[in-house]
Write an enzyme that holds these catalytic residues in place. Structure first.
Site, short mmCIF file in Angstrom:
data_model
loop_
_atom_site.label_atom_id
_atom_site.label_comp_id
_atom_site.label_asym_id
_atom_site.label_seq_id
_atom_site.Cartn_x
_atom_site.Cartn_y
_atom_site.Cartn_z
N GLU A 271 0.81 -1.22 0.00
CA GLU A 271 0.00 0.00 0.00
C GLU A 271 0.84 1.27 0.00
OE1 GLU A 271 -2.55 -0.01 3.40
OE2 GLU A 271 -3.03 -2.11 3.09
N CYS B 250 -1.64 1.76 8.20
CA CYS B 250 -0.77 0.69 7.75
C CYS B 250 -1.42 -0.67 7.50
CB CYS B 250 0.22 0.46 8.89
SG CYS B 250 1.83 0.85 8.47
N CYS C 266 -0.85 -3.02 14.76
CA CYS C 266 -0.59 -2.73 13.34
C CYS C 266 -1.09 -3.85 12.44
CB CYS C 266 0.91 -2.53 13.15
SG CYS C 266 1.35 -2.14 11.46
N CYS D 44 5.28 -7.67 7.47
CA CYS D 44 6.27 -7.19 8.43
C CYS D 44 6.42 -8.26 9.51
CB CYS D 44 5.75 -5.89 9.07
SG CYS D 44 6.91 -5.12 10.21
N CYS E 190 3.45 8.06 1.27
CA CYS E 190 3.86 7.07 2.26
C CYS E 190 4.17 5.78 1.49
CB CYS E 190 2.71 6.89 3.24
SG CYS E 190 3.00 5.63 4.46
N CYS F 154 4.11 -5.67 16.03
CA CYS F 154 3.45 -4.64 16.85
C CYS F 154 1.95 -4.96 16.93
CB CYS F 154 3.66 -3.25 16.26
SG CYS F 154 5.40 -2.78 16.16
N1 SAH Z 1 7.90 -0.13 10.89
C1 SAH Z 1 8.05 1.28 10.88
C2 SAH Z 1 7.27 1.99 9.77
C3 SAH Z 1 5.90 1.48 9.44
S1 SAH Z 1 4.62 1.83 10.60
C4 SAH Z 1 7.71 1.86 12.25
O1 SAH Z 1 7.40 1.09 13.15
O2 SAH Z 1 7.84 3.05 12.45
C5 SAH Z 1 4.37 3.54 10.49
C6 SAH Z 1 3.77 4.16 11.72
O3 SAH Z 1 2.38 3.82 11.83
C7 SAH Z 1 4.42 3.69 13.01
O4 SAH Z 1 4.60 4.77 13.88
C8 SAH Z 1 3.37 2.72 13.54
O5 SAH Z 1 3.56 2.51 14.91
C9 SAH Z 1 2.10 3.42 13.15
N2 SAH Z 1 0.89 2.61 13.13
C10 SAH Z 1 0.73 1.34 12.74
N3 SAH Z 1 -0.54 0.93 12.87
C11 SAH Z 1 -1.22 1.98 13.36
C12 SAH Z 1 -2.58 2.18 13.72
N4 SAH Z 1 -3.47 1.22 13.60
N5 SAH Z 1 -2.93 3.39 14.21
C13 SAH Z 1 -2.01 4.38 14.32
N6 SAH Z 1 -0.71 4.26 14.00
C14 SAH Z 1 -0.32 3.05 13.54
#
Ligand code: SAH
Length: 347
Positions: free
Chosen positions: A90, A333, A117, A110, A103, A114
């Site tokens: 995406e 994401c 995510c 991944c 973006c 987390c």
């Molecule tokens: N792996 C990298 C980049 C991809 S995620 C990282 O961790 O930074 C990009 C950002 O989106 C990160 O700050 C992540 O924590 C956040 N993110 C992921 N899912 C999310 C969600 N459901 N709501 C808000 N932020 C989210």
């Protein structure tokens, strides 16, 4: 098959002149087409026979837009890119006063795990090559007129950029190369969950990108619950690596802090965050969690978010609320890809 978008102009010239019976200027012509995201059939100043030979060995375009969603709220566009092996990733294009920020994804899926995510739900499928990251930018650029449609890039799509280090560094070189689309690295942000040795490695390369640390909780035990990477690298070590990055590059660090209802949004969390960041040149971006159905986690309420910001202000932490964009189009994401895959499986 060789992906031509993976190459710098010099690499392309070497490859083309070594493998095809052509002069270096032809390689330059091809490079010009690649920057425009043209496929071989569109390269109309090349002899047809050469185009046919090229097709047998290499691929020109790396990412095709197969679906576009446009937010009715703010015009944000979400793209689904199909790669040449059929995988999809995406991208999101956000329009700001100063330009258009894309973006970009760095991996299919991944493996960071987390909890909030959507990108990590199915694990890591594979790394993207440098050209496949660049291809996302080129595909979106081709939607505008002229090569400057995308002015800013954030590596915040699916994937952990520092888990795909070499390809991401190559991408940074490609995207900022003067012969190519020449986007200044000052307009590029790289976001990481905190892979400490690679933050340091990047710092030593002195690439002037903006570094963002996705922190979300300054307490190690609590952060382990939502971000397993904390088991390998503590918050202290991640913050220290960010300080090192700042020392080496002079670029201010951004901290991403996503508020999750009842998990990281109290005064004591703000206090811990403030003390962790004391003495470092950082800016904190606050955002409420974009709920992902599969995770069961909820975003903090509007009232608590404002209060959390006030806490930080009182504690002397530079913080702003990041505008939520594209809420009606599953801006977070990995969400669109999951829907797409679910839809395809259901067929
Ligand atoms: N792996 C990298 C980049 C991809 S995620 C990282 O961790 O930074 C990009 C950002 O989106 C990160 O700050 C992540 O924590 C956040 N993110 C992921 N899912 C999310 C969600 N459901 N709501 C808000 N932020 C989210």
């Amino acid at each position: 098959m060789i992906l031509l978008q993976d190459m710098t102009q010099t690499e392309l010239t070497d490859y083309i002149t070594a493998n095809f019976d052509v002069k270096p200027y032809v390689a330059k012509q091809i490079f010009g087409w690649l920057v425009k995201n043209a496929d071989f059939d569109d390269m109309n100043n090349l002899p047809k026979s050469l185009r046919e030979q090229l097709k047998l060995q290499c691929v020109a375009v790396s990412a095709k837009i197969v679906r576009t969603l446009t937010s009715k709220l703010d015009g944000t566009q979400k793209f689904l890119f199909e790669l040449n092996d059929g995988n999809v990733v995406e991208g999101v294009l956000m329009n700001y006063k100063y330009g258009n920020t894309l973006c970009v994804s760095s991996q299919v899926g991944c493996r960071m795990g987390c909890k909030f995510c959507a990108s990590t739900l199915g694990g890591l499928v594979r790394n993207l090559s440098a050209g496949e990251m660049l291809g996302q930018v080129l595909a979106v650029n081709a939607l505008g007129s002229g090569k400057r449609y995308v002015t800013n890039i954030v590596l915040m799509g699916s994937g952990e950029p520092l888990d795909n280090f070499d390809n991401v560094v190559k991408f940074l070189r490609l995207v900022s190369s003067p012969e190519g689309i020449n986007i200044s690295l000052r307009n590029v942000s790289l976001s990481t969950c905190g892979i400490v040795p690679n933050i340091r490695k990047l710092a030593d390369m002195k690439l002037p990108v903006n570094l963002t640390l996705s922190l979300h909780n300054a307490d190690n035990e609590q952060r382990k619950e939502i971000m397993p990477i904390t088991k390998a690298y503590s918050v202290e070590d991640a913050v220290e690596a960010c300080r090192y990055f700042f020392e080496k590059t002079g670029r201010r660090i951004n901290i991403e802090y996503t508020l999750i209802d009842g998990q990281n949004d109290s005064y004591s969390h703000a206090l811990k965050l403030a003390s962790m960041l004391r003495g470092i040149s950082v800016h904190v971006n606050i955002i409420a969690l974009n709920p992902v159905m599969e995770t069961g986690l909820k975003g903090t309420s509007e009232r608590c978010l404002k209060q959390f910001l006030q806490y930080l202000e009182k504690l002397g932490v530079s913080a702003t609320r990041r505008r939520t964009m594209g809420q009606d189009i599953e801006g977070a994401c990995g969400q669109l890809r999951r829907r797409y895959l679910e839809g395809n499986n259901g067929n």
